[in-house]
Design an enzyme around this catalytic site. Structure first.
Site, PDB file in Angstrom:
ATOM      1  N   TRP A 224       0.868  -1.192   0.000  1.00 36.79           N
ATOM      2  CA  TRP A 224       0.000   0.000   0.000  1.00 36.79           C
ATOM      3  C   TRP A 224       0.902   1.240   0.000  1.00 36.79           C
ATOM      4  O   TRP A 224       1.823   1.334   0.821  1.00 36.79           O
ATOM      5  CB  TRP A 224      -0.884  -0.045   1.250  1.00 36.79           C
TER       6      TRP A 224
ATOM      7  N   ASP B 183      -0.763  -5.434   9.450  1.00 32.08           N
ATOM      8  CA  ASP B 183      -1.736  -4.447   9.006  1.00 32.08           C
ATOM      9  C   ASP B 183      -2.980  -5.234   8.597  1.00 32.08           C
ATOM     10  O   ASP B 183      -2.969  -5.959   7.605  1.00 32.08           O
ATOM     11  CB  ASP B 183      -1.171  -3.654   7.819  1.00 32.08           C
TER      12      ASP B 183
ATOM     13  N   LYS C 168     -13.321  -0.865   5.807  1.00 33.47           N
ATOM     14  CA  LYS C 168     -13.877  -1.724   4.773  1.00 33.47           C
ATOM     15  C   LYS C 168     -14.877  -2.729   5.328  1.00 33.47           C
ATOM     16  O   LYS C 168     -15.997  -2.832   4.845  1.00 33.47           O
ATOM     17  CB  LYS C 168     -12.748  -2.465   4.044  1.00 33.47           C
TER      18      LYS C 168
HETATM   19  N1  PLA Z   1      -3.667  -0.544   5.184  1.00 34.02           N
HETATM   20  C1  PLA Z   1      -3.935  -1.001   3.958  1.00 34.02           C
HETATM   21  C2  PLA Z   1      -3.235  -2.217   3.473  1.00 34.02           C
HETATM   22  C3  PLA Z   1      -4.890  -0.353   3.165  1.00 34.02           C
HETATM   23  O1  PLA Z   1      -5.149  -0.817   1.955  1.00 34.02           O
HETATM   24  C4  PLA Z   1      -5.541   0.795   3.659  1.00 34.02           C
HETATM   25  C5  PLA Z   1      -6.545   1.538   2.825  1.00 34.02           C
HETATM   26  C6  PLA Z   1      -5.225   1.217   4.955  1.00 34.02           C
HETATM   27  C7  PLA Z   1      -4.280   0.526   5.689  1.00 34.02           C
HETATM   28  C8  PLA Z   1      -5.831   2.412   5.621  1.00 34.02           C
HETATM   29  O2  PLA Z   1      -7.177   2.429   5.667  1.00 34.02           O
HETATM   30  P1  PLA Z   1      -7.964   3.341   6.699  1.00 34.02           P
HETATM   31  O3  PLA Z   1      -7.021   4.328   7.276  1.00 34.02           O
HETATM   32  O4  PLA Z   1      -9.010   3.986   5.874  1.00 34.02           O
HETATM   33  O5  PLA Z   1      -8.496   2.399   7.695  1.00 34.02           O
HETATM   34  N2  PLA Z   1      -6.353   1.506   1.431  1.00 34.02           N
HETATM   35  C9  PLA Z   1      -7.340   2.083   0.516  1.00 34.02           C
HETATM   36  C10 PLA Z   1      -7.644   3.539   0.814  1.00 34.02           C
HETATM   37  C11 PLA Z   1      -8.644   1.326   0.593  1.00 34.02           C
HETATM   38  C12 PLA Z   1      -6.473   4.456   0.915  1.00 34.02           C
HETATM   39  O6  PLA Z   1      -5.539   4.394   0.137  1.00 34.02           O
HETATM   40  O7  PLA Z   1      -6.529   5.276   1.857  1.00 34.02           O
HETATM   41  C13 PLA Z   1      -6.782   1.915  -0.902  1.00 34.02           C
HETATM   42  O8  PLA Z   1      -7.483   2.254  -1.862  1.00 34.02           O
HETATM   43  O9  PLA Z   1      -5.671   1.374  -1.043  1.00 34.02           O
END
Ligand code: PLA
Length: 467
Positions: A196, A277, A313
């Site tokens: 991510w 995570d 989610k």
């Molecule tokens: N960790 C991972 C692996 C994630 O994919 C995301 C969110 C988070 C943490 C953090 O989410 P939160 O703070 O909203 O609980 N990833 C998303 C959104 C869904 C983003 O980038 O913020 C994504 O599209 O990858």
């Protein structure tokens, strides 16, 4: 007695404020009028030297901004996709960028069980809006740890877990990172390659040094297990290792349970500290327990670990920013000391967390009926995503799109890592108004039966026309 202000030269011919007060006005209002008049005269006096210094002052209205040198920052690689999408007026536009669940009609979903919990909260007149403690809502913390570690977790029973409510998954990772930077001897954290996009920024700004370990093999579109073992095997003893608990983002590739077991043994033998995570519990398989297996195996060996949880989610609470950081420790005493330090991290950062989202989660987790209802709705979301994988795969096959697309049905969770390159992605956005991250990741949760044909057309055109 009212305050009195004396103004030198109040008899001059400078513009004055007329008092709107009646003849019975108090000495306070006439005193404040005098003060305002003195100020107006003062500012109107051209030869006044203090005025010169005001206009010359960098923060006065006349000078250039003290921030004029600031350069425009880039949009976020994920959230910026939504910004671009919102500017597009095409009726065919489709946002497969950010991982946000959509219904078959393409609409955001508020779970029924969340609506019910909110109704209960609103109807409960005994509820107040006082500050939460620094660590957040006690029920929420306890139930969150149980949800991920399991109701029968020995670590919980032995009070070896400290849990603090944080601002969703991101905030939990950040608080954990800041704690490690202050109190852990090894400041290096290994994150998977790829991962991510925000991980690097969160941990770097927390004060850790970020390195990567091999994870994904583009040739097989699967796990580079050998590379992973080699890289973790040569990491310095004690290094922190970020692991996606399930539904790896962006690849959709998870280790098997046997592979998790080997990872666990290797990490424990080299004293590597796991930081899980968990942003997708329940989203990968549809089962909360199955998706927690990786974490539970590590917790079961009695070793220590950190764990960031998000309800964005799996409960659809994206904007409520509700999550938790848990740290599993060796003894209850260490756990309580660690918690005292987590409070010192949180207090100057945001003082204490918001109450609403955590109350929704706690209401659902502590009521058997609401909990069961949640698991059914969660499974329905996971199943819809899995069905989208099959529909897209079938559709590409039926169209004869060149390439092996079986990874679409093999990968798991919210995303498919398509293998499309940045040029192909740019082409799909320009010609088909399909928005996705430039690494070729598509959010399967944003797709519906209605939009599968459009996406198929776009992928087909991209792979046949753009190298
Ligand atoms: N960790 C991972 C692996 C994630 O994919 C995301 C969110 C988070 C943490 C953090 O989410 P939160 O703070 O909203 O609980 N990833 C998303 C959104 C869904 C983003 O980038 O913020 C994504 O599209 O990858």
């Amino acid at each position: 007695m009212s305050p009195q202000f004396t103004s030198p030269g109040a008899h001059s011919s400078s513009p004055t404020f007329s008092s709107s007060s009646s003849s019975s006005s108090s000495s306070f209002s006439s005193a404040s009028d005098r003060r305002l008049n003195a100020l107006v005269r003062h500012l109107a006096t051209e030869e006044s030297s203090p005025m010169d210094s005001i206009s010359a002052s960098p923060t006065s209205a006349h000078a250039d901004s003290v921030f004029a040198h600031v350069v425009r920052g880039p949009e976020d690689p994920i959230l910026g996709v939504t910004v671009a999408y919102n500017k597009d007026h095409s009726p065919h536009k489709l946002n497969l960028g950010v991982g946000a669940y959509r219904t078959e009609e393409g609409k955001p979903l508020v779970l029924n069980v969340v609506r019910k919990a909110e109704q209960n909260l609103v109807n409960d007149m005994s509820r107040v809006k006082e500050y939460l403690p620094i660590v957040g809502l006690a029920d929420f913390n306890k139930l969150s740890a149980r949800l991920i570690l399991g109701a029968d977790s020995p670590a919980i029973q032995e009070n070896r877990v400290t849990t603090v409510q944080c601002l969703s998954g991101t905030g939990s990772l950040r608080v954990g990172g800041e704690f490690l930077a202050r109190h852990y001897h090894e400041r290096t954290i290994y994150i998977p390659q790829p991962t991510w996009g925000n991980h690097t920024k969160v941990f770097t700004l927390a004060g850790l040094s970020v390195k990567t370990y091999r994870y994904y093999d583009p040739a097989t579109r699967g796990l580079n297990f050998q590379g992973l073992l080699e890289d973790l095997g040569s990491a310095p003893a004690g290094a922190v290792v970020l692991l996606h608990a399930c539904a790896h983002n962006p690849t959709g590739v998870d280790p098997t349970l046997e592979q998790w077991e080997q990872i666990r043994q290797l990490m424990r033998s080299r004293a590597l500290l796991p930081f899980f995570d968990s942003a997708y519990q329940g989203f990968a398989s549809g089962s909360l327990d199955a998706d927690a297996q990786s974490v539970r195996r590590f917790a079961a060996d009695g070793g220590e670990l950190l764990l960031a949880q998000s309800y964005a989610k799996n409960m659809g609470l994206y904007g409520e920013r509700v999550g938790a950081l848990s740290i599993v420790l060796k003894t209850a005493e260490v756990a309580s000391k660690v918690e005292s330090q987590l409070k010192l991290v949180i207090r100057p950062m945001y003082s204490n967390p918001p109450i609403h989202g955590a109350s929704i989660v706690a209401t659902i987790l502590k009521d058997r009926d609401l909990f069961n209802e949640w698991t059914i709705e969660l499974k329905a979301m996971a199943d819809r995503i899995i069905s989208m994988r099959h529909q897209l795969f079938d559709s590409l096959r039926a169209k004869g799109t060149p390439g092996d697309w079986s990874h679409i049905i093999k990968q798991i969770g919210m995303f498919t890592f398509t293998g499309l390159n940045p040029e192909q992605v740019a082409f799909m956005t320009k010609e088909y108004h399909i928005y996705m991250t430039s690494d070729g990741r598509i959010s399967m949760a944003g797709l519906s039966s209605r939009t599968v044909p459009h996406l198929t057309e776009a992928i087909h055109a991209a792979v046949t026309r753009v190298a």
